[in-house]
Structure formats: C-alpha cells, structure tokens
Design a protein around this motif. Sequence first.
Motif, PDB file in Angstrom:
ATOM      1  N   MET A   1       0.830  -1.172   0.033  1.00 27.83           N
ATOM      2  CA  MET A   1      -0.056   0.017   0.138  1.00 27.83           C
ATOM      3  C   MET A   1       0.863   1.157  -0.042  1.00 27.83           C
ATOM      4  SD  MET A   1      -3.181   0.831   2.601  1.00 27.83           S
ATOM      5  CE  MET A   1      -4.465   1.848   1.994  1.00 27.83           C
ATOM      6  N   GLY A   2       1.939   1.254   0.717  1.00 23.68           N
ATOM      7  CA  GLY A   2       2.948   2.251   0.986  1.00 23.68           C
ATOM      8  C   GLY A   2       3.465   2.542  -0.497  1.00 23.68           C
ATOM      9  N   ASP A   3       3.810   1.512  -1.366  1.00 20.78           N
ATOM     10  CA  ASP A   3       4.355   1.567  -2.629  1.00 20.78           C
ATOM     11  C   ASP A   3       3.317   2.471  -3.686  1.00 20.78           C
ATOM     12  OD1 ASP A   3       6.719   0.306  -2.022  1.00 20.78           O
ATOM     13  OD2 ASP A   3       6.113  -1.462  -2.912  1.00 20.78           O
ATOM     14  N   GLN A   4       1.989   1.943  -3.486  1.00 20.53           N
ATOM     15  CA  GLN A   4       1.054   2.751  -4.284  1.00 20.53           C
ATOM     16  C   GLN A   4       0.588   3.986  -3.829  1.00 20.53           C
ATOM     17  OE1 GLN A   4      -2.144  -0.294  -3.596  1.00 20.53           O
ATOM     18  NE2 GLN A   4      -1.479  -1.472  -5.031  1.00 20.53           N
ATOM     19  N   ILE A   5       0.759   4.143  -2.692  1.00 23.25           N
ATOM     20  CA  ILE A   5       0.718   5.736  -2.280  1.00 23.25           C
ATOM     21  C   ILE A   5       1.740   6.436  -2.902  1.00 23.25           C
ATOM     22  CG2 ILE A   5       0.475   7.353  -0.174  1.00 23.25           C
ATOM     23  CD1 ILE A   5      -1.174   5.301   1.164  1.00 23.25           C
ATOM     24  N   PHE A   6       2.970   5.948  -2.647  1.00 21.65           N
ATOM     25  CA  PHE A   6       4.168   6.924  -3.201  1.00 21.65           C
ATOM     26  C   PHE A   6       4.113   7.092  -4.880  1.00 21.65           C
ATOM     27  CE2 PHE A   6       8.303   6.904  -5.025  1.00 21.65           C
ATOM     28  CZ  PHE A   6       9.005   8.082  -4.908  1.00 21.65           C
ATOM     29  N   LEU A   7       3.690   5.956  -5.376  1.00 22.79           N
ATOM     30  CA  LEU A   7       3.586   6.040  -6.807  1.00 22.79           C
ATOM     31  C   LEU A   7       2.456   7.247  -7.245  1.00 22.79           C
ATOM     32  CD1 LEU A   7       4.411   5.250  -9.832  1.00 22.79           C
ATOM     33  CD2 LEU A   7       2.796   3.374  -9.734  1.00 22.79           C
ATOM     34  N   LEU A   8       1.319   7.213  -6.790  1.00 17.87           N
ATOM     35  CA  LEU A   8       0.278   8.045  -6.900  1.00 17.87           C
ATOM     36  C   LEU A   8       0.675   9.565  -6.813  1.00 17.87           C
ATOM     37  CD1 LEU A   8      -2.619   8.234  -7.825  1.00 17.87           C
ATOM     38  CD2 LEU A   8      -3.298   7.995  -5.523  1.00 17.87           C
ATOM     39  N   SER A   9       1.407   9.863  -5.551  1.00 18.30           N
ATOM     40  CA  SER A   9       1.972  11.042  -5.276  1.00 18.30           C
ATOM     41  C   SER A   9       3.007  11.614  -6.405  1.00 18.30           C
ATOM     42  CB  SER A   9       2.533  11.146  -4.075  1.00 18.30           C
ATOM     43  OG  SER A   9       3.778  10.298  -4.037  1.00 18.30           O
ATOM     44  N   VAL A  10       3.805  10.694  -6.939  1.00 21.66           N
ATOM     45  CA  VAL A  10       4.721  11.233  -7.918  1.00 21.66           C
ATOM     46  C   VAL A  10       3.896  11.293  -9.327  1.00 21.66           C
ATOM     47  CG1 VAL A  10       6.452  10.199  -9.555  1.00 21.66           C
ATOM     48  CG2 VAL A  10       6.786   9.732  -6.956  1.00 21.66           C
ATOM     49  N   LEU A  11       2.814  10.600  -9.567  1.00 24.88           N
ATOM     50  CA  LEU A  11       2.028  10.647 -10.751  1.00 24.88           C
ATOM     51  C   LEU A  11       1.251  12.057 -10.698  1.00 24.88           C
ATOM     52  CD1 LEU A  11       0.857   7.291 -11.461  1.00 24.88           C
ATOM     53  CD2 LEU A  11       2.639   8.386 -12.844  1.00 24.88           C
ATOM     54  N   CYS A  12       0.661  12.479  -9.588  1.00 20.72           N
ATOM     55  CA  CYS A  12      -0.095  13.755  -9.238  1.00 20.72           C
ATOM     56  C   CYS A  12       0.866  14.888  -9.375  1.00 20.72           C
ATOM     57  CB  CYS A  12      -0.619  13.595  -8.072  1.00 20.72           C
ATOM     58  SG  CYS A  12      -2.183  12.365  -8.064  1.00 20.72           S
ATOM     59  N   MET A  13       1.975  14.736  -9.008  1.00 16.10           N
ATOM     60  CA  MET A  13       3.194  15.782  -8.856  1.00 16.10           C
ATOM     61  C   MET A  13       3.491  16.221 -10.459  1.00 16.10           C
ATOM     62  SD  MET A  13       4.533  17.896  -6.751  1.00 16.10           S
ATOM     63  CE  MET A  13       4.663  17.125  -5.128  1.00 16.10           C
ATOM     64  N   LYS A  14       3.298  15.192 -11.294  1.00 16.92           N
ATOM     65  CA  LYS A  14       4.003  15.588 -12.677  1.00 16.92           C
ATOM     66  C   LYS A  14       5.259  16.313 -12.711  1.00 16.92           C
ATOM     67  CE  LYS A  14      -0.886  15.437 -14.265  1.00 16.92           C
ATOM     68  NZ  LYS A  14      -1.939  16.306 -14.652  1.00 16.92           N
ATOM     69  N   ASP A  15       5.472  17.482 -13.558  1.00 17.34           N
ATOM     70  CA  ASP A  15       6.677  18.222 -13.549  1.00 17.34           C
ATOM     71  C   ASP A  15       6.949  18.907 -12.200  1.00 17.34           C
ATOM     72  OD1 ASP A  15       6.631  17.490 -16.259  1.00 17.34           O
ATOM     73  OD2 ASP A  15       5.719  19.213 -17.027  1.00 17.34           O
ATOM     74  N   SER A  16       5.940  18.879 -11.324  1.00 16.02           N
ATOM     75  CA  SER A  16       6.528  19.540  -9.981  1.00 16.02           C
ATOM     76  C   SER A  16       7.502  18.649  -9.143  1.00 16.02           C
ATOM     77  CB  SER A  16       5.339  20.227  -9.235  1.00 16.02           C
ATOM     78  OG  SER A  16       4.926  21.248 -10.133  1.00 16.02           O
ATOM     79  N   TRP A  17       7.596  17.330  -9.458  1.00 14.13           N
ATOM     80  CA  TRP A  17       8.483  16.611  -8.640  1.00 14.13           C
ATOM     81  C   TRP A  17       9.766  16.769  -8.755  1.00 14.13           C
ATOM     82  CZ3 TRP A  17       7.582  12.977  -5.005  1.00 14.13           C
ATOM     83  CH2 TRP A  17       8.613  12.216  -4.641  1.00 14.13           C
ATOM     84  N   ARG A  18      10.564  16.991  -7.596  1.00 16.13           N
ATOM     85  CA  ARG A  18      11.742  17.296  -7.135  1.00 16.13           C
ATOM     86  C   ARG A  18      12.191  16.472  -5.963  1.00 16.13           C
ATOM     87  NH1 ARG A  18      10.902  19.234 -11.212  1.00 16.13           N
ATOM     88  NH2 ARG A  18      10.897  21.155 -12.094  1.00 16.13           N
TER      89      ARG A  18
END
Length: 108
Positions: A1-18
């Motif tokens: 579940m932690g992996d899924q939450i992390f992946l979803l957060s990265v996908l929602c962040m799009k170009d703002s991920w740093r």
Amino acid sequence: MGDQIFLLSVLCMKDSWRAGIPDKDKTELVTSGIYRFSRNPEFLGFDMMYFGVLLMYCNLLTGFFTAFAVVTLHLQILQEEKYLAGVFGKEYREYRKRVFRYLGRKRS
C-alpha cells in the motif's frame, strides 16, 4: 500500500516533482489528486513501507531503522514546509488550513 501511495503522489506531482528542496527550479503548488488528502503523501507512503517491513521482520534492527527513517522524513517535511510557505505564501497557508500534514482533510 505504501508503494501505491508513493507512486500515486509522484504521478499527481507531474513536472513539479523534485528530490530535495530546489534552489532555482520554479514549480507549481500541487493540491489536487492525492494531495487533496495529504500534504505529504510521498512521505506517508515511505513511512508505510518502513512500518510494513517492521511488521514483517519485527526485530530491534528493523525497529531502529523504521524509527530513524520516520524521524528523518519528518524533519525533511518540516524543511519543505518552510520552503513552500516562503515560495507560495498565502496559497500554501490556505492549503495547510484545509489538508493535514500526513492524512486527512480538516473540516471547514
């Protein structure tokens, strides 16, 4: 579940991920998707992964690493919150009023 939450957060962040706090990169404040329910879902995902490993192996060594990771990640969050408040000002302060640091929305 932690992996899924992390992946979803990265996908929602799009170009703002740093990784870390950007000195020169200009990003947008992301408040949609999973960020409507957590200001830090990527760190929530990491914490859940560490707790999952702790539950699987349940010994002092994994307990130490879990505690160390959770504290370290929390300190990173505190630094990022100062940075975001400085960069996004009122927009970020309003967002903080609506969404909890780890999980949940505040009642209006």
